[in-house]
Design an enzyme around this catalytic site. Structure first.
Site, short mmCIF file in Angstrom:
data_model
loop_
_atom_site.label_atom_id
_atom_site.label_comp_id
_atom_site.label_asym_id
_atom_site.label_seq_id
_atom_site.Cartn_x
_atom_site.Cartn_y
_atom_site.Cartn_z
N ASP A 181 2.79 10.03 -2.38
CA ASP A 181 2.87 11.58 -1.30
C ASP A 181 3.39 12.58 -2.11
OD1 ASP A 181 1.07 10.61 0.66
OD2 ASP A 181 2.72 10.10 1.94
N ASP A 235 -7.24 -0.61 2.56
CA ASP A 235 -7.07 -0.64 1.23
C ASP A 235 -7.29 0.89 0.75
OD1 ASP A 235 -6.21 -2.79 -1.13
OD2 ASP A 235 -8.02 -1.72 -1.86
N ASN A 277 2.53 -3.27 3.94
CA ASN A 277 3.20 -1.95 3.43
C ASN A 277 3.80 -1.10 4.76
OD1 ASN A 277 3.20 0.91 3.01
ND2 ASN A 277 1.88 0.71 1.09
N GLY A 291 4.70 6.19 -1.27
CA GLY A 291 3.99 5.90 -2.38
C GLY A 291 3.80 7.24 -3.23
P1 ITT Z 1 -1.18 -3.54 1.81
O1 ITT Z 1 -2.25 -4.43 1.04
O2 ITT Z 1 -0.32 -4.89 2.45
O3 ITT Z 1 -1.91 -3.02 2.99
P2 ITT Z 1 -0.39 -2.31 -0.27
O4 ITT Z 1 0.57 -1.56 -0.62
O5 ITT Z 1 -0.29 -3.32 -1.38
O6 ITT Z 1 -0.24 -2.98 0.95
P3 ITT Z 1 -2.93 -1.36 -1.47
O7 ITT Z 1 -3.23 -2.47 -2.16
O8 ITT Z 1 -4.02 -0.83 -0.47
O9 ITT Z 1 -1.65 -1.68 -0.39
O10 ITT Z 1 -2.45 -0.26 -2.27
C1 ITT Z 1 -2.37 1.13 -2.02
C2 ITT Z 1 -1.41 1.94 -2.83
O11 ITT Z 1 -1.80 3.17 -3.01
C3 ITT Z 1 -0.19 1.96 -1.77
O12 ITT Z 1 0.79 0.92 -2.10
C4 ITT Z 1 0.28 3.42 -2.16
O13 ITT Z 1 0.97 3.44 -3.38
C5 ITT Z 1 -0.70 4.15 -2.54
N1 ITT Z 1 -1.29 4.88 -1.21
C6 ITT Z 1 -2.20 4.59 -0.50
N2 ITT Z 1 -2.42 5.63 0.48
C7 ITT Z 1 -1.26 6.40 0.34
C8 ITT Z 1 -0.91 7.58 0.95
O14 ITT Z 1 -1.45 7.85 2.14
N3 ITT Z 1 0.25 8.11 0.64
C9 ITT Z 1 0.79 7.67 -0.85
N4 ITT Z 1 0.43 6.83 -1.47
C10 ITT Z 1 -0.79 6.03 -0.72
#
Ligand code: ITT
Length: 215
Positions: free
Chosen positions: A165, A76, A17, A163
């Site tokens: 935010d 995560d 991400n 995401g």
């Molecule tokens: P990785 O597993 O490769 O790290 P991912 O996007 O699939 O990437 P996650 O499974 O942890 O990661 O999903 C978390 C989701 O939650 C992420 O895609 C964002 O949409 C949201 N999210 C997490 N932290 C955030 C933040 O600081 N601001 C906005 N959205 C966030």
């Protein structure tokens, strides 16, 4: 002896991400570790089939540590909305679909809240969670968690961050995360006070346990 292990040398940031990667790089910058991302190393994305944020973070960190032979940090995270019984939660990324498009994901949050009649601020409470796991190739692991509470606003605001935010306004602030600079959202205060974002709060615990500033 604290039982914690210092993180030094070359370290993998086990995320695909780009938003998280940028934040993690900024958070780690002062500590003089040599960072490389899972994407740069061509590491695969493991299936995230845990039932808790900490389990999924461990799955990602262990997969990268094993594949690279280097210590790896994974995050995560997700947005948990009270009126939606904690959704999207562990499925925060899934709501954006395979194309990782957050326009429909943000619209779905609003539609689900509307279905439940969650129109007023008190019914629109939510929090972000970040579980950070560092895994070493020999199996040692460390876990740190951070949360931030706030409100899900009605219309997305602000071009920054990633995401969810633009729809999350942390308690005590007028701006959404999407309207904040990087420093406002995830800067770590010099005076030792608590950072704002879930990820920065988890990172403060990680840094105190496993990182040292270069002399
Ligand atoms: P990785 O597993 O490769 O790290 P991912 O996007 O699939 O990437 P996650 O499974 O942890 O990661 O999903 C978390 C989701 O939650 C992420 O895609 C964002 O949409 C949201 N999210 C997490 N932290 C955030 C933040 O600081 N601001 C906005 N959205 C966030």
């Amino acid at each position: 002896m604290s039982g914690h292990r210092l993180l030094q040398g070359k370290v993998v940031i086990a995320t695909h991400n780009q938003g998280k990667l940028r934040e993690m790089r900024e958070l780690m910058a002062p500590y003089g570790v040599d960072l490389v991302s899972a994407g740069e190393l061509g590491l695969p994305e493991p299936e995230e089939n845990g039932h808790m944020f900490s389990e999924n973070a461990a799955i990602k960190a262990v997969a990268s540590a094993q594949a690279s032979g280097l210590p790896a940090i994974a995050d995560d995270s997700g947005l948990c909305i009270d009126a939606l019984d904690g959704a999207p939660g562990l499925f925060s990324a899934n709501w954006a679909g395979p194309g990782k498009n957050f326009v429909p994901a943000l619209a779905r949050v609003q539609a689900e809240l509307a279905k439940r009649g969650a129109t007023t601020s008190d019914k629109r409470r939510g929090h972000f969670v970040s579980a950070l796991v560092i895994a070493w190739p020999d199996g040692h692991q460390e876990l740190f968690e951070g949360r931030v509470y706030g409100e899900i606003i009605h219309e997305p605001r602000g071009p920054s961050g990633f995401g969810y935010d633009p729809i999350f306004k942390p308690d005590g602030r007028a701006k959404t995360f999407g309207e904040m600079s990087s420093d406002e959202k995830h800067g770590v205060p010099d005076d030792g006070s608590e950072a704002l974002s879930h990820r920065a709060r988890a990172f403060q615990l990680l840094a105190a346990a496993c990182l040292r500033l270069p002399q």
